[in-house]
Scaffold this active site. Structure first.
Site, PDB file in Angstrom:
ATOM      1  N   CYS A 140      17.664  64.664  53.784  1.00 29.43           N
ATOM      2  CA  CYS A 140      17.093  64.700  52.443  1.00 29.43           C
ATOM      3  C   CYS A 140      17.653  65.857  51.616  1.00 29.43           C
ATOM      4  CB  CYS A 140      15.563  64.743  52.559  1.00 29.43           C
ATOM      5  SG  CYS A 140      14.668  64.188  51.093  1.00 29.43           S
ATOM      6  N   HIS A 141      16.819  66.833  51.235  1.00 25.40           N
ATOM      7  CA  HIS A 141      17.285  67.982  50.456  1.00 25.40           C
ATOM      8  C   HIS A 141      17.843  69.094  51.336  1.00 25.40           C
ATOM      9  CE1 HIS A 141      14.513  65.930  47.630  1.00 25.40           C
ATOM     10  NE2 HIS A 141      15.371  66.342  46.721  1.00 25.40           N
ATOM     11  N   GLU A 171      15.481  61.371  42.370  1.00 24.55           N
ATOM     12  CA  GLU A 171      14.895  62.468  41.586  1.00 24.55           C
ATOM     13  C   GLU A 171      14.378  61.930  40.251  1.00 24.55           C
ATOM     14  OE1 GLU A 171      14.569  64.861  43.421  1.00 24.55           O
ATOM     15  OE2 GLU A 171      16.391  65.590  44.353  1.00 24.55           O
TER      16      GLU A 171
END
Length: 239
Positions: A140-141, A171
């Site tokens: 993910c991030h 986002e």
């Protein structure tokens, strides 16, 4: 000689308002818990570390739709192995990089805030990858850490590699892109491009998806945490 069968899961130490009513982002619980479970099931010893030795749980990650009952029980049990290690996080200065063969960057939007400047975590991952011949993985991030994990030539270890991570479209769908811009941080797609990597998008922003390129293993979103960790174990077992 094969690297040690020991995994180090990095968690973000950052937090900031993100959600509509001002609730804060932090570490996305299942993005650390699911990999922890996978590594333990694969007979890895597992430790957890953040840049400051502290953490805050992401608000969304504690809601019922993102934290199934089985996971909630583990999370709320301070005597469970996972929660006890979360509550006693290591700092980079506590870590001997050569005791680990696998580095996994868990996530939460907060990773965008501290991972780019997390010199301690970046150095551990770089040593483990470059000198130890181990696996570096992110979900993910978590990929926000890659621009600062440098090889001997001073380039990111993902330069010339294919990686995935949370989509910019995701986002936008969450309505948080403007907030990320206000943090003055790049999206995961932009960070990958800036690092000389090719970004591979999942079929959809929320579809479980992981990608392996050599000793770099990445996953796209919270639904991908488990399969990313499993693919990281597969890559490790090939070493």
């Amino acid at each position: 000689m094969a690297p040690p069968r020991r995994a180090l899961i990095a968690v973000t130490s950052a937090h900031a308002p993100l959600y509509p009513k001002g609730q804060e982002t932090g570490v996305f619980i299942t993005e650390a818990l699911h990999p922890f479970n996978v590594f333990r099931a694969a007979n890895f010893e597992v430790d957890l570390v953040s840049e400051t030795g502290t953490y805050q749980a992401d608000w969304l990650s504690q809601q019922a739709e993102w934290l199934p009952e089985e996971d909630r029980k583990v999370w709320e049990d301070h005597s469970s192995e996972f929660r006890a290690k979360m509550d006693n996080l290591m700092k980079p200065s506590d870590v001997q990089w050569d005791r680990y063969g696998l580095f996994f960057a868990s996530a939460g939007h907060a990773s965008l805030i501290d991972y780019p400047d997390a010199k301690g975590l970046q150095k551990i991952a770089a040593k483990l990858y470059e000198d130890g011949g181990g696996i570096v993985s992110a979900v993910c991030h978590g990929g926000a850490i890659f621009p600062g994990i440098l090889n001997a030539q001073g380039k990111s270890i993902i330069s010339g590699k294919k990686v995935t991570g949370f989509t910019t479209k995701g986002e936008e769908e969450e309505g948080v892109l403007d907030t990320i811009k206000s943090w003055n941080r790049p999206t995961i797609e932009a960070a990958a491009k800036d690092s000389g990597a090719t970004y591979i998008a999942p079929p959809g922003p929320w579809d479980a998806f992981a990608y392996t390129d050599g000793r770099i293993v990445t996953g796209a979103n919270p639904a991908s945490a488990e399969i990313t960790a499993k693919d990281a174990v597969k890559a490790f077992d090939k070493l």
